[in-house]
Every structure is written in C-alpha cells, then in structure tokens.
Design an enzyme around this catalytic site. Structure first.
Site, PDB file in Angstrom:
ATOM      1  N   LYS A  57      -8.832   0.511  13.247  1.00  0.00           N
ATOM      2  CA  LYS A  57      -9.093   1.953  13.076  1.00  0.00           C
ATOM      3  C   LYS A  57     -10.592   2.240  13.181  1.00  0.00           C
ATOM      4  O   LYS A  57     -11.010   3.157  13.880  1.00  0.00           O
ATOM      5  CB  LYS A  57      -8.549   2.388  11.706  1.00  0.00           C
ATOM      6  CG  LYS A  57      -8.742   3.861  11.395  1.00  0.00           C
ATOM      7  CD  LYS A  57      -7.642   4.383  10.503  1.00  0.00           C
ATOM      8  CE  LYS A  57      -7.840   4.053   9.038  1.00  0.00           C
ATOM      9  NZ  LYS A  57      -8.682   5.042   8.334  1.00  0.00           N
ATOM     10  N   SER A  58     -11.411   1.440  12.485  1.00  0.00           N
ATOM     11  CA  SER A  58     -12.861   1.693  12.501  1.00  0.00           C
ATOM     12  C   SER A  58     -13.407   1.621  13.925  1.00  0.00           C
ATOM     13  O   SER A  58     -14.202   2.466  14.354  1.00  0.00           O
ATOM     14  CB  SER A  58     -13.586   0.636  11.660  1.00  0.00           C
ATOM     15  OG  SER A  58     -13.282   0.816  10.304  1.00  0.00           O
ATOM     16  N   GLY A  66     -11.777  10.333   6.905  1.00  0.00           N
ATOM     17  CA  GLY A  66     -13.137  10.372   6.364  1.00  0.00           C
ATOM     18  C   GLY A  66     -14.122   9.806   7.370  1.00  0.00           C
ATOM     19  O   GLY A  66     -15.230  10.328   7.553  1.00  0.00           O
ATOM     20  N   ASP A 113     -10.915  -1.634   1.535  1.00  0.00           N
ATOM     21  CA  ASP A 113      -9.655  -1.056   2.029  1.00  0.00           C
ATOM     22  C   ASP A 113      -8.440  -1.921   1.695  1.00  0.00           C
ATOM     23  O   ASP A 113      -7.306  -1.443   1.740  1.00  0.00           O
ATOM     24  CB  ASP A 113      -9.724  -0.866   3.553  1.00  0.00           C
ATOM     25  CG  ASP A 113     -10.672   0.263   3.941  1.00  0.00           C
ATOM     26  OD1 ASP A 113     -11.060   1.059   3.061  1.00  0.00           O
ATOM     27  OD2 ASP A 113     -11.031   0.343   5.127  1.00  0.00           O
ATOM     28  N   GLN A 157     -19.720   4.350   6.544  1.00  0.00           N
ATOM     29  CA  GLN A 157     -19.629   5.709   7.071  1.00  0.00           C
ATOM     30  C   GLN A 157     -20.982   6.412   6.956  1.00  0.00           C
ATOM     31  O   GLN A 157     -21.431   7.075   7.881  1.00  0.00           O
ATOM     32  CB  GLN A 157     -18.544   6.484   6.319  1.00  0.00           C
ATOM     33  CG  GLN A 157     -17.157   5.896   6.591  1.00  0.00           C
ATOM     34  CD  GLN A 157     -16.049   6.594   5.841  1.00  0.00           C
ATOM     35  OE1 GLN A 157     -16.302   7.471   5.021  1.00  0.00           O
ATOM     36  NE2 GLN A 157     -14.820   6.198   6.104  1.00  0.00           N
ATOM     37  N   ARG A 170     -12.610  15.489  -0.303  1.00  0.00           N
ATOM     38  CA  ARG A 170     -13.417  14.257  -0.428  1.00  0.00           C
ATOM     39  C   ARG A 170     -14.913  14.555  -0.283  1.00  0.00           C
ATOM     40  O   ARG A 170     -15.301  15.445   0.456  1.00  0.00           O
ATOM     41  CB  ARG A 170     -12.946  13.216   0.601  1.00  0.00           C
ATOM     42  CG  ARG A 170     -11.536  12.724   0.271  1.00  0.00           C
ATOM     43  CD  ARG A 170     -11.054  11.696   1.254  1.00  0.00           C
ATOM     44  NE  ARG A 170     -11.861  10.488   1.248  1.00  0.00           N
ATOM     45  CZ  ARG A 170     -11.760   9.521   2.158  1.00  0.00           C
ATOM     46  NH1 ARG A 170     -10.907   9.634   3.147  1.00  0.00           N
ATOM     47  NH2 ARG A 170     -12.511   8.455   2.078  1.00  0.00           N
ATOM     48  N   ARG A 173      -2.499   3.596   2.489  1.00  0.00           N
ATOM     49  CA  ARG A 173      -2.579   2.206   2.005  1.00  0.00           C
ATOM     50  C   ARG A 173      -1.778   1.999   0.715  1.00  0.00           C
ATOM     51  O   ARG A 173      -1.323   0.890   0.436  1.00  0.00           O
ATOM     52  CB  ARG A 173      -4.033   1.785   1.835  1.00  0.00           C
ATOM     53  CG  ARG A 173      -4.790   1.817   3.168  1.00  0.00           C
ATOM     54  CD  ARG A 173      -5.996   0.921   3.193  1.00  0.00           C
ATOM     55  NE  ARG A 173      -6.885   1.314   4.282  1.00  0.00           N
ATOM     56  CZ  ARG A 173      -6.747   0.941   5.557  1.00  0.00           C
ATOM     57  NH1 ARG A 173      -5.767   0.147   5.912  1.00  0.00           N
ATOM     58  NH2 ARG A 173      -7.601   1.352   6.475  1.00  0.00           N
ATOM     59  N   ARG A 228      -7.848   5.671  -5.638  1.00  0.00           N
ATOM     60  CA  ARG A 228      -7.034   4.455  -5.533  1.00  0.00           C
ATOM     61  C   ARG A 228      -6.998   3.643  -6.818  1.00  0.00           C
ATOM     62  O   ARG A 228      -6.138   2.782  -6.958  1.00  0.00           O
ATOM     63  CB  ARG A 228      -7.493   3.597  -4.353  1.00  0.00           C
ATOM     64  CG  ARG A 228      -7.044   4.175  -3.047  1.00  0.00           C
ATOM     65  CD  ARG A 228      -7.272   3.243  -1.868  1.00  0.00           C
ATOM     66  NE  ARG A 228      -6.793   3.891  -0.650  1.00  0.00           N
ATOM     67  CZ  ARG A 228      -7.275   3.678   0.554  1.00  0.00           C
ATOM     68  NH1 ARG A 228      -8.274   2.826   0.719  1.00  0.00           N
ATOM     69  NH2 ARG A 228      -6.771   4.300   1.597  1.00  0.00           N
ATOM     70  N   LYS A 274     -11.456   7.453  -2.062  1.00  0.00           N
ATOM     71  CA  LYS A 274     -10.786   7.122  -0.793  1.00  0.00           C
ATOM     72  C   LYS A 274      -9.706   8.172  -0.520  1.00  0.00           C
ATOM     73  O   LYS A 274      -9.745   9.253  -1.102  1.00  0.00           O
ATOM     74  CB  LYS A 274     -10.217   5.699  -0.885  1.00  0.00           C
ATOM     75  CG  LYS A 274     -11.309   4.627  -0.918  1.00  0.00           C
ATOM     76  CD  LYS A 274     -12.079   4.606   0.379  1.00  0.00           C
ATOM     77  CE  LYS A 274     -13.282   3.682   0.317  1.00  0.00           C
ATOM     78  NZ  LYS A 274     -14.126   3.796   1.499  1.00  0.00           N
TER      79      LYS A 274
HETATM   80  C1  S3P Z   1     -14.989   2.778   7.314  1.00  0.00           C
HETATM   81  C2  S3P Z   1     -15.765   2.505   6.240  1.00  0.00           C
HETATM   82  C3  S3P Z   1     -15.245   2.382   4.875  1.00  0.00           C
HETATM   83  C4  S3P Z   1     -13.737   2.223   4.859  1.00  0.00           C
HETATM   84  C5  S3P Z   1     -13.051   3.167   5.796  1.00  0.00           C
HETATM   85  C6  S3P Z   1     -13.531   2.948   7.215  1.00  0.00           C
HETATM   86  C7  S3P Z   1     -15.631   2.891   8.639  1.00  0.00           C
HETATM   87  O1  S3P Z   1     -15.574   3.541   4.138  1.00  0.00           O
HETATM   88  O2  S3P Z   1     -13.238   2.396   3.559  1.00  0.00           O
HETATM   89  O3  S3P Z   1     -11.643   2.980   5.758  1.00  0.00           O
HETATM   90  O4  S3P Z   1     -14.917   2.847   9.664  1.00  0.00           O
HETATM   91  O5  S3P Z   1     -16.862   3.018   8.688  1.00  0.00           O
HETATM   92  P1  S3P Z   1     -17.003   3.670   3.392  1.00  0.00           P
HETATM   93  O6  S3P Z   1     -18.026   3.431   4.396  1.00  0.00           O
HETATM   94  O7  S3P Z   1     -17.063   5.064   2.861  1.00  0.00           O
HETATM   95  O8  S3P Z   1     -16.964   2.657   2.289  1.00  0.00           O
END
Ligand code: S3P
Length: 429
Positions: free
Chosen positions: A24-25, A94, A316, A169, A122, A388, A347, A343
């Site tokens: 996903k990332s 997010g 995650d 993020q 959020r 999740r 969670r 999240k």
């Molecule tokens: C992600 C960073 C993580 C993770 C999210 C995906 C990303 O969040 O929990 O599912 O793709 O950069 P945070 O950076 O807020 O911890």
C-alpha cells in the site's frame, strides 16, 4: 454494512500466498511520484485497494493520463500539475492525504483534500503545521488540523525541521515539499520511519543525503525526475495476517513470495520469531527495495514478548501481533505505541475491546497494552471501520470461529483477503 462469519480451521494448512496484496505504501507513492517526472512511469502490480485507487484518481484530477492495462498501469504526467475543478477525495487514506499535502503545498493553485468520516477525524496538524511554517497556505477545521483541508500552493522556503513524531507520512510530506523549496532542506526524526520515499525518489534522481546526527538533506532537483519503472512488491503488513495464522495453528505453514524485505517493514516478523515461530527470509533482488520471500511455520505454542522499541517499524502489524500475543504463554506488553491511537481507529481501544470480547484478559495503557495469553472464545467483533482490526480478528477466528461486523473497510488495503482466508477455512460474507 457487511459482516463476515469465519469458522474455526480444523486442519493444518500449507499455503503459498502468490496473490497477497501489493504494498500500500509503495503503491500510493507510485501514483504520486509519477507526477514529478516529465515522462510516463510504468507500474506493475499496483494495489487495487480503495485507498491507493483514490490516490490514482487524484493523480488523474491533477492532469495525469492513466492507462490501465490490467497488470500494468502507465501514468503519463501533465507538463504542469492542473488546478482541479473539484475536491480531491483521499477516501480512508491518511497516507494519501498527508503526502498530497506536501506535494501540493508548493504547486500554484487551489486544492481541497477530503476523505471519509474516519479520515476527517484524524490529526493533520502534524503535516499542516510544519508546512505552514515554511510558507504553505493550508486551512481546515481546528486551525488546519482536520480535513477538509484547503491548500493554496505557492512558494516554499527551505527548512531545517526536527519532527516530534517518527512518522513516514510526515517525513514524506516534508520531503515532497522540499523538492519545491528555494534551497536544500534538512529533516530529522528520532528513529528512522519506513523509508520508501527516500529510496524511490533517489531512484528517480533526487539527491537525499544522510548527514551527521541523523539529519537528511534534500536538494530540490533542477528539472523533472526520471520516471518510475517498478513492480510493486507484496505488502508485508498484509502478509503478516497469514504469518500470524501459521504461527498459531498447529502444523500450519505459509510461503510469501515477492515481498519487500525492507528492514523498516518486517520487524513484526522478527517479533513473531522471537516468540518462537519458525521464520525464514530469502533475499532475491534489490530494485528500489530488497525483495524476496518469507516463510513462517508453526513451531509450538508461542511465548510472551515485550515490545517497546522500533515501534515505527511494526506499527501497522500490532493488531495482528496482539492476536498472536493473546495465544502466547505468559503476559505480553506493548509500550511507546501511543501513535496507535490516531490510526484508522484508536487501535489501543479497539484491540483491547476486541480481545476482551474474546475472553482474553488485557490491561490498557495510554501508550499500549498488556495481554495475558489464554484461550480465544468466539465473539462478535466491531471493526470500528478499521481494516486491520477486521482482518486481525478474522485470523483469530481460525482458532474458534468469529463474527466480524463492518468488514467493508478491508477493501481499502486487501480486497482479496476473505477470498484468501477461504482457502484455509469456511468464510461467509
Ligand atoms: C505509512 C506510514 C505509517 C503507517 C501507514 C502508512 C506510509 O504511518 O502507519 O499505514 O505509507 O508512509 P505514520 O507515518 O503516520 O506512522
């Protein structure tokens, strides 16, 4: 609102997970970073989850031409990003919202980012505040903390920013903003969060160097970046649900090919290994990321574990890990994980409530929980709209059966999850 009824899995399984959801990332980043080139990017195995398809739609609204050939998506960027004539809907993501904030903060035009009711609650201040401090004009409810967010892009100043949270993020939003700043910028986090942005942008020609004391330096490129040519690896966070399944069902094993072995992403597998599961890693190639295979097999009852370090590397996976902890001998603890509260759901609260519903003794801390290993009891679990949580407790259902309410959210990250689960047990939707 759909619900799933998962039956206990009577027999051990030996599963080869060729079709695990793509990462996903990395998929989000493919949709976004392809906008930074002047030539088409080629993306194979893009995640067709709701979150990442939302990012792809936003890329289209910003002027990209998307040619979807099924197994390959070709993304042709516009010469200049276009001011869209409608809002940009990030859905539940997010990552989508925070990274687009950074990407658009330096682009001339007016942009409105919104999302579903969960995303709109959020916190966004973690990205809007540092972006505002370098000249970005961003507004939203609660002084720019809650979406919808309105961005009026413009000139950005170079920065030296030390983040109070270890968040990929936030880091990625700031790196994307730094690409359009007036001079090189510096960023530091206290513990390295997932580093896909740095790896992919370096692969596209950006200079991101590591300096003393954990600072990274991002130099704005002089022109458009190289396009991406990438096969998205399998998502270790999605694979981890099945890793837990193998670790808790006597005689079970799984093989996960083509998965990223990036150390910032596989810490949960290391914890499962420390709890006693048999875990093997085989490195096959290194293109943007190390990619290979992970095998997990049952190896007797798991032992309790304390997790309070390297939290950003397994944030995650903590809900699925909680299911493993609940079956383990002894008391497991998770600390320093207050980030779990912001999240897709809170969670800490959702994990504790769901475990208690299953008859597992737990204690809640502001930054984590204690889980006393025991025997799962069939229950009805509320996912709180959190993919999740839904998937973690579907896996717990392999032990004793489980009813999961509100499972539509699973489509955000792992659309074929229940189909895959039905290869090992009976599932009714
Ligand atoms: C992600 C960073 C993580 C993770 C999210 C995906 C990303 O969040 O929990 O599912 O793709 O950069 P945070 O950076 O807020 O911890």
């Amino acid at each position: 609102m759909n619900r799933a009824v998962v039956e206990a899995c009577g027999t051990p399984f030996d599963l080869s997970l060729e079709a695990i959801a793509p990462d996903k990332s990395i998929s989000h980043r493919c949709a976004m970073f392809s906008l930074l080139s002047d030539r088409p990017s080629t993306v194979r195995n893009f995640l067709r989850g709701e979150d990442t398809m939302a990012s792809l739609s936003i890329a289209r609204q910003l002027g990209a031409e998307i040619e979807d050939r099924g197994d390959v998506i070709r993304i042709t960027p516009p010469a200049e990003l276009r001011e869209p004539d409608d809002i940009l809907d990030c859905g539940n993501a997010g990552t989508g919202m925070r990274l687009f904030c950074g990407l658009l903060a330096g682009v001339e035009g007016s942009f409105v980012l919104t999302g579903d009711r969960y995303l709109r609650s959020r916190p966004m201040k973690r990205v809007t505040a540092p972006l505002q401090s370098i000249g970005a004009k961003i507004d939203g409810r609660e002084e720019g903390n809650l979406a919808p967010l309105h961005i009026r892009g413009g000139r950005l100043k170079a920065f030296r920013y030390e983040s109070p949270v270890d968040s990929a993020q936030v880091k990625s939003a700031m790196i994307l903003a730094a690409l359009r700043a007036d001079a090189p910028s510096h960023y530091r986090e206290s513990f390295l969060s997932r580093d896909h942005t740095e790896r992919m942008l370096r692969g596209m020609g950006v200079s991101i160097t590591t300096e003393a004391e954990g600072w990274i330096c991002i130099t704005p490129p002089k022109g458009p970046l190289e396009p991406l040519d990438i096969t998205v690896p399998a998502d270790p966070s999605s694979a981890f649900f099945f890793a837990v399944a193998a670790a808790i069902i006597p005689g079970a094993k799984v093989r996960i090919p083509g998965v990223t072995l990036n150390p910032t992403r596989i810490e949960a597998f290391k914890v499962l290994e420390a709890m006693g599961a048999a875990v093997e890693y085989r490195l096959h190639e290194d293109i943007y990321e190390p990619i290979g295979e992970i095998r997990v097999a049952y190896n007797g009852r798991l032992a309790a574990v304390e997790v309070s370090q390297r939290i950003a590397w397994l944030i995650d996976e903590l809900p699925a890990l909680a299911v493993a902890m609940a079956t383990a001998e002894g008391t497991s603890r998770v600390r320093n994980a207050a980030e779990l509260r912001v999240k897709e759901s809170d969670r800490i609260a959702s994990v504790v409530a769901a475990l208690q519903a299953c008859g597992i003794e737990t204690e809640e801390y502001p930054d984590g929980y204690a889980i006393h290993g025991g025997v799962f009891r069939r229950a009805t679990i509320d996912s709180h709209g959190d993919h999740r949580i839904a998937m973690s407790f579907a896996i717990a259902g392999l032990l004793c059966g489980m009813e999961i309410e509100d499972i539509d959210c699973v489509a955000t990250s792992f659309p074929n999850f229940f189909e895959m689960l039905s290869r090992i047990t009976e599932v009714q939707i």
